[in-house]
Write a protein that holds these residues in place. Structure first.
Motif, PDB file in Angstrom:
ATOM      1  N   HIS A  37     -20.746  -0.741 -15.779  1.00  0.00           N
ATOM      2  CA  HIS A  37     -21.779  -0.001 -16.483  1.00  0.00           C
ATOM      3  C   HIS A  37     -21.067   0.721 -17.936  1.00  0.00           C
ATOM      4  O   HIS A  37     -22.083   0.409 -19.004  1.00  0.00           O
ATOM      5  CB  HIS A  37     -22.275   1.221 -15.720  1.00  0.00           C
ATOM      6  N   ARG A  38     -19.960   1.279 -17.787  1.00  0.00           N
ATOM      7  CA  ARG A  38     -19.634   1.568 -18.942  1.00  0.00           C
ATOM      8  C   ARG A  38     -19.287   0.704 -20.091  1.00  0.00           C
ATOM      9  O   ARG A  38     -19.329   0.901 -21.327  1.00  0.00           O
ATOM     10  CB  ARG A  38     -18.202   2.439 -18.901  1.00  0.00           C
ATOM     11  N   ALA A  39     -19.095  -0.643 -19.676  1.00  0.00           N
ATOM     12  CA  ALA A  39     -18.639  -1.642 -20.742  1.00  0.00           C
ATOM     13  C   ALA A  39     -20.097  -1.906 -21.272  1.00  0.00           C
ATOM     14  O   ALA A  39     -19.971  -2.365 -22.544  1.00  0.00           O
ATOM     15  CB  ALA A  39     -18.221  -2.714 -19.828  1.00  0.00           C
ATOM     16  N   ASN A  41     -26.989 -11.450 -25.716  1.00  0.00           N
ATOM     17  CA  ASN A  41     -27.246 -11.603 -24.218  1.00  0.00           C
ATOM     18  C   ASN A  41     -27.073 -10.225 -23.512  1.00  0.00           C
ATOM     19  O   ASN A  41     -26.912 -10.262 -22.279  1.00  0.00           O
ATOM     20  CB  ASN A  41     -26.777 -12.852 -23.324  1.00  0.00           C
ATOM     21  N   LEU A  42     -26.636  -9.177 -24.413  1.00  0.00           N
ATOM     22  CA  LEU A  42     -26.351  -8.057 -23.746  1.00  0.00           C
ATOM     23  C   LEU A  42     -27.464  -7.459 -22.599  1.00  0.00           C
ATOM     24  O   LEU A  42     -26.796  -7.107 -21.666  1.00  0.00           O
ATOM     25  CB  LEU A  42     -26.195  -7.058 -24.729  1.00  0.00           C
ATOM     26  N   GLN A  99     -29.390  -6.273 -17.410  1.00  0.00           N
ATOM     27  CA  GLN A  99     -30.259  -6.380 -16.228  1.00  0.00           C
ATOM     28  C   GLN A  99     -29.318  -6.932 -14.888  1.00  0.00           C
ATOM     29  O   GLN A  99     -29.954  -6.414 -13.870  1.00  0.00           O
ATOM     30  CB  GLN A  99     -31.429  -7.254 -16.414  1.00  0.00           C
ATOM     31  N   GLN A 100     -28.537  -7.879 -15.117  1.00  0.00           N
ATOM     32  CA  GLN A 100     -27.787  -8.323 -13.883  1.00  0.00           C
ATOM     33  C   GLN A 100     -27.102  -7.299 -13.444  1.00  0.00           C
ATOM     34  O   GLN A 100     -26.781  -7.129 -12.134  1.00  0.00           O
ATOM     35  CB  GLN A 100     -26.767  -9.253 -14.323  1.00  0.00           C
ATOM     36  N   VAL A 101     -26.282  -6.414 -14.407  1.00  0.00           N
ATOM     37  CA  VAL A 101     -25.469  -5.074 -13.787  1.00  0.00           C
ATOM     38  C   VAL A 101     -26.436  -4.278 -12.916  1.00  0.00           C
ATOM     39  O   VAL A 101     -26.091  -3.624 -11.880  1.00  0.00           O
ATOM     40  CB  VAL A 101     -24.853  -4.570 -14.802  1.00  0.00           C
ATOM     41  N   ASP A 107     -29.630  -4.800 -11.352  1.00  0.00           N
ATOM     42  CA  ASP A 107     -29.829  -5.480 -10.194  1.00  0.00           C
ATOM     43  C   ASP A 107     -28.775  -5.454  -9.240  1.00  0.00           C
ATOM     44  O   ASP A 107     -29.099  -5.269  -8.026  1.00  0.00           O
ATOM     45  CB  ASP A 107     -30.540  -6.765 -10.387  1.00  0.00           C
ATOM     46  N   GLY A 108     -27.615  -5.723  -9.880  1.00  0.00           N
ATOM     47  CA  GLY A 108     -26.261  -5.804  -8.740  1.00  0.00           C
ATOM     48  C   GLY A 108     -26.168  -4.573  -8.145  1.00  0.00           C
ATOM     49  O   GLY A 108     -25.870  -4.526  -7.062  1.00  0.00           O
ATOM     50  N   PHE A 109     -26.168  -3.506  -8.909  1.00  0.00           N
ATOM     51  CA  PHE A 109     -25.890  -2.116  -8.472  1.00  0.00           C
ATOM     52  C   PHE A 109     -26.888  -1.857  -7.140  1.00  0.00           C
ATOM     53  O   PHE A 109     -26.412  -1.196  -6.140  1.00  0.00           O
ATOM     54  CB  PHE A 109     -26.020  -1.016  -9.557  1.00  0.00           C
ATOM     55  N   HIS A 110     -28.195  -1.809  -7.482  1.00  0.00           N
ATOM     56  CA  HIS A 110     -29.063  -1.683  -6.397  1.00  0.00           C
ATOM     57  C   HIS A 110     -28.828  -2.443  -5.218  1.00  0.00           C
ATOM     58  O   HIS A 110     -29.150  -1.981  -4.171  1.00  0.00           O
ATOM     59  CB  HIS A 110     -30.550  -1.763  -7.146  1.00  0.00           C
ATOM     60  N   ALA A 111     -28.600  -3.812  -5.539  1.00  0.00           N
ATOM     61  CA  ALA A 111     -28.455  -4.758  -4.256  1.00  0.00           C
ATOM     62  C   ALA A 111     -27.372  -4.397  -3.540  1.00  0.00           C
ATOM     63  O   ALA A 111     -27.326  -4.584  -2.373  1.00  0.00           O
ATOM     64  CB  ALA A 111     -28.357  -6.023  -4.874  1.00  0.00           C
ATOM     65  N   LEU A 112     -26.223  -4.014  -4.126  1.00  0.00           N
ATOM     66  CA  LEU A 112     -25.186  -3.534  -3.411  1.00  0.00           C
ATOM     67  C   LEU A 112     -25.364  -2.361  -2.644  1.00  0.00           C
ATOM     68  O   LEU A 112     -24.980  -2.356  -1.436  1.00  0.00           O
ATOM     69  CB  LEU A 112     -24.003  -3.200  -4.538  1.00  0.00           C
ATOM     70  N   LEU A 113     -26.188  -1.459  -3.042  1.00  0.00           N
ATOM     71  CA  LEU A 113     -26.378  -0.344  -2.328  1.00  0.00           C
ATOM     72  C   LEU A 113     -27.195  -0.486  -0.910  1.00  0.00           C
ATOM     73  O   LEU A 113     -27.111  -0.277   0.166  1.00  0.00           O
ATOM     74  CB  LEU A 113     -27.051   0.839  -3.078  1.00  0.00           C
ATOM     75  N   ILE A 114     -28.267  -1.551  -1.169  1.00  0.00           N
ATOM     76  CA  ILE A 114     -29.171  -1.953   0.033  1.00  0.00           C
ATOM     77  C   ILE A 114     -28.277  -2.775   0.738  1.00  0.00           C
ATOM     78  O   ILE A 114     -28.342  -2.790   1.936  1.00  0.00           O
ATOM     79  CB  ILE A 114     -30.197  -2.919  -0.644  1.00  0.00           C
TER      80      ILE A 114
END
Length: 227
Positions: free
Chosen positions: A122-124, A136-137, A142-144, A146-153
């Protein structure tokens, strides 16, 4: 086992694979804009667009209608789900309920090393927004996200919850595409919310984690409702 018995055993798995592939084709058509919220299409048009057989489409339609991703309307055709205020409110309410449970589980189970990795990702991205954004930032952001929420689930290890989340995630993605996407104005605020959630999970403070998630969901919902 005879050849016929083997074929019979494989048939259900093959059918499931075909249905899964058809569902993914529909999902991708939503995400890349070939199918737009509120659009009317005929079965013939949808078959051509998705590259499916009419039989595969007819098997897929009940699932899509049950999940609220389209409506089959006699004499009018098929309408892709519309992005309106009730839909936005309901989708975010559903998301809040699911992710509250996910963040509570994360407080108990998510390793500090995983949290450190998420914080660094996130900080990067936030640092790059402030300095020298690459073309493509926001796609990577968006991938970070989506990935964070998917990780929690995924941390819940609850298949039913994960299935409900996956369907609702399609609605949330459509809302974002239609209403608000990550940008230099939106991304830092959204990621600040994520970092607050990460900090609360790391401190193993369930109340703070729920509060941080609730703020994030409400902020995201308000951004969508404003437009």
């Amino acid at each position: 086992m005879s050849v016929s018995d083997s074929a019979s055993a494989e048939a259900p798995a093959e059918r499931a694979s075909v249905k899964s592939a058809a569902y993914e084709k529909f999902r991708q058509a939503l995400f890349d804009g070939r199918l737009r919220p509120g659009q009317f299409v005929s079965q013939r048009e949808l078959v051509a667009l998705l590259g499916l057989s009419i039989g595969a489409l007819r098997e897929l339609l009940p699932r899509l209608e049950l999940e609220g991703l389209l409506r089959v309307m006699p004499q009018r055709g098929i309408q892709i789900t519309q992005i309106d205020l009730p839909m936005i409110r309901q989708a975010f309410q559903m998301r809040m309920a699911l992710e509250r449970e996910a963040v509570l589980t994360a407080v108990r189970k998510l390793d500090d090393a995983v949290l450190d990795e998420q914080e660094a990702l996130h900080r990067a991205i936030v640092d790059e927004v402030r300095t020298n954004p690459s073309p493509n930032l926001f796609e990577r952001g968006q991938q970070v996200d989506d990935g964070f929420h998917a990780l929690l689930i995924a941390t819940t290890q609850n298949d039913l919850l994960a299935q409900a989340y996956a369907v609702n995630a399609i609605r949330i993605r459509l809302i974002k595409l239609d209403r608000v996407t990550l940008s230099a104005g939106v991304l830092p605020a959204a990621f600040a919310d994520h970092l607050a959630i990460i900090a609360a999970i790391r401190s193993r403070d369930a109340h703070a984690a729920i509060d941080a998630m609730d703020r994030h969901m409400m902020n995201a919902r308000e951004r969508a409702l404003e437009l």
